[in-house]
Design a protein around this motif. Structure first.
Motif, PDB file in Angstrom:
ATOM      1  N   ILE A 242       0.670  -1.857   0.142  1.00 57.86           N
ATOM      2  CA  ILE A 242       0.078   0.410   0.397  1.00 57.86           C
ATOM      3  C   ILE A 242       1.233   1.122  -0.309  1.00 57.86           C
ATOM      4  O   ILE A 242       0.432   2.489  -0.855  1.00 57.86           O
ATOM      5  N   LYS A 243       1.588   1.008   1.329  1.00 54.00           N
ATOM      6  CA  LYS A 243       2.361   2.194   1.260  1.00 54.00           C
ATOM      7  C   LYS A 243       3.595   3.068   0.182  1.00 54.00           C
ATOM      8  O   LYS A 243       3.447   3.680  -0.969  1.00 54.00           O
ATOM      9  N   ASP A 244       3.965   1.395  -0.218  1.00 57.19           N
ATOM     10  CA  ASP A 244       5.185   1.577  -1.782  1.00 57.19           C
ATOM     11  C   ASP A 244       4.617   1.892  -2.644  1.00 57.19           C
ATOM     12  O   ASP A 244       5.330   2.295  -3.494  1.00 57.19           O
ATOM     13  N   LEU A 245       3.114   0.851  -3.008  1.00 58.79           N
ATOM     14  CA  LEU A 245       2.405   1.406  -4.290  1.00 58.79           C
ATOM     15  C   LEU A 245       2.527   3.573  -4.007  1.00 58.79           C
ATOM     16  O   LEU A 245       1.809   4.274  -5.298  1.00 58.79           O
ATOM     17  N   HIS A 246       1.397   3.959  -3.887  1.00 59.02           N
ATOM     18  CA  HIS A 246       1.016   4.439  -3.760  1.00 59.02           C
ATOM     19  C   HIS A 246       2.680   6.040  -3.804  1.00 59.02           C
ATOM     20  O   HIS A 246       2.304   6.718  -4.301  1.00 59.02           O
ATOM     21  N   GLU A 247       3.610   5.736  -2.456  1.00 61.93           N
ATOM     22  CA  GLU A 247       4.601   6.545  -3.074  1.00 61.93           C
ATOM     23  C   GLU A 247       5.011   6.015  -4.606  1.00 61.93           C
ATOM     24  O   GLU A 247       5.542   7.717  -4.962  1.00 61.93           O
ATOM     25  N   MET A 248       4.914   5.351  -5.209  1.00 62.15           N
ATOM     26  CA  MET A 248       5.553   5.422  -7.080  1.00 62.15           C
ATOM     27  C   MET A 248       4.708   5.399  -7.821  1.00 62.15           C
ATOM     28  O   MET A 248       5.566   6.451  -8.534  1.00 62.15           O
ATOM     29  N   LEU A 249       3.288   5.386  -7.510  1.00 53.24           N
ATOM     30  CA  LEU A 249       2.053   6.496  -7.829  1.00 53.24           C
ATOM     31  C   LEU A 249       2.412   7.967  -8.002  1.00 53.24           C
ATOM     32  O   LEU A 249       2.486   8.822  -9.164  1.00 53.24           O
TER      33      LEU A 249
ATOM     34  N   PRO B  45      -8.576  -1.391  -6.151  1.00 53.00           N
ATOM     35  CA  PRO B  45     -10.161  -0.484  -5.624  1.00 53.00           C
ATOM     36  C   PRO B  45      -9.137  -0.284  -3.784  1.00 53.00           C
ATOM     37  O   PRO B  45     -10.214   0.874  -3.266  1.00 53.00           O
ATOM     38  N   LEU B  46      -8.593  -0.837  -3.194  1.00 57.30           N
ATOM     39  CA  LEU B  46      -8.209  -0.910  -2.000  1.00 57.30           C
ATOM     40  C   LEU B  46      -8.204   0.419  -1.724  1.00 57.30           C
ATOM     41  O   LEU B  46      -8.372   1.346  -0.808  1.00 57.30           O
ATOM     42  N   MET B  47      -6.453   1.045  -2.667  1.00 55.20           N
ATOM     43  CA  MET B  47      -5.954   2.245  -2.641  1.00 55.20           C
ATOM     44  C   MET B  47      -6.736   3.423  -2.871  1.00 55.20           C
ATOM     45  O   MET B  47      -6.794   4.818  -2.213  1.00 55.20           O
ATOM     46  N   GLU B  48      -8.197   3.036  -3.643  1.00 53.92           N
ATOM     47  CA  GLU B  48      -9.241   4.572  -3.934  1.00 53.92           C
ATOM     48  C   GLU B  48      -9.637   4.233  -2.771  1.00 53.92           C
ATOM     49  O   GLU B  48     -10.272   5.282  -2.244  1.00 53.92           O
ATOM     50  N   ALA B  49     -10.384   3.258  -2.197  1.00 54.28           N
ATOM     51  CA  ALA B  49     -11.021   3.219  -0.658  1.00 54.28           C
ATOM     52  C   ALA B  49     -10.765   4.222   0.414  1.00 54.28           C
ATOM     53  O   ALA B  49     -11.132   4.483   1.375  1.00 54.28           O
ATOM     54  N   LEU B  50      -8.814   3.831   0.124  1.00 58.02           N
ATOM     55  CA  LEU B  50      -8.066   4.466   1.298  1.00 58.02           C
ATOM     56  C   LEU B  50      -8.433   6.151   1.241  1.00 58.02           C
ATOM     57  O   LEU B  50      -7.256   6.799   1.827  1.00 58.02           O
ATOM     58  N   GLY B  51      -8.476   6.430  -0.024  1.00 60.98           N
ATOM     59  CA  GLY B  51      -8.268   7.876  -0.005  1.00 60.98           C
ATOM     60  C   GLY B  51      -6.922   8.499  -0.638  1.00 60.98           C
ATOM     61  O   GLY B  51      -7.007   9.126  -0.716  1.00 60.98           O
ATOM     62  N   LEU B  52      -6.342   7.231  -1.178  1.00 59.51           N
ATOM     63  CA  LEU B  52      -4.677   7.100  -1.760  1.00 59.51           C
ATOM     64  C   LEU B  52      -4.632   7.345  -3.432  1.00 59.51           C
ATOM     65  O   LEU B  52      -3.239   7.995  -3.630  1.00 59.51           O
ATOM     66  N   ALA B  53      -6.001   7.007  -4.024  1.00 60.28           N
ATOM     67  CA  ALA B  53      -5.605   7.050  -5.597  1.00 60.28           C
ATOM     68  C   ALA B  53      -7.124   7.048  -6.064  1.00 60.28           C
ATOM     69  O   ALA B  53      -8.307   6.774  -4.990  1.00 60.28           O
ATOM     70  N   GLU B  54      -6.648   7.643  -7.365  1.00 61.23           N
ATOM     71  CA  GLU B  54      -8.373   8.087  -8.001  1.00 61.23           C
ATOM     72  C   GLU B  54      -7.545   6.633  -9.036  1.00 61.23           C
ATOM     73  O   GLU B  54      -6.821   6.157  -9.527  1.00 61.23           O
TER      74      GLU B  54
END
Length: 135
Positions: A52-59, A113-122
């Protein structure tokens, strides 16, 4: 008493990016390691919780939209996609975020979808070829 979302008792209830299938995810610990448990019908997948953290940082570094490119473990992932990054020797853990041999793929289907639910991604929700970006 309110139960925290993302536990076995109160999992995140999600839909795949094309909105065609329901599934659940929750955080757990296995062999002393934090994992995400993803249940799709009777299939149970495990991912390293760090994703979760790693994907958000990469994006965030990527800066715009990125194709999801979901694929089963047995199929090659399209270069430049979230799926390819989730199995790349170039990502922060140096390989697969999926932890169950034979079921390590589909990172690009179940994590966005989890990233979206957590407010980290669109995340886009088209019938095919969806993309995501950091928020």
């Amino acid at each position: 008493m309110t139960t925290e979302k993302g536990t076995k008792e109160s999992p995140w209830k999600l839909k795949t990016p094309p909105l065609t299938s329901d599934y659940e995810m929750y955080k757990d610990v296995k062999d002393g390691k934090e994992i995400l448990v993803c249940t799709v019908g009777k299939t149970v997948l495990h991912y390293d919780f760090r994703c979760i953290k790693d994907l958000h940082e990469m994006l965030k570094k990527h800066g715009g939209w990125m194709d999801l490119g979901s694929a089963d473990e047995q199929k090659p992932a399209k270069d430049g996609t979230v799926e390819a990054w989730g199995r790349s020797s170039e990502n922060p853990i140096g390989g697969w975020y999926g932890l169950k041999k034979g079921l390590r793929g589909r990172f690009g289907m179940y994590l966005p979808p989890l990233m979206e639910a957590l407010g980290l991604a669109e995340v886009e929700h088209n019938p095919r070829n969806n993309r995501m970006r950091a928020v």
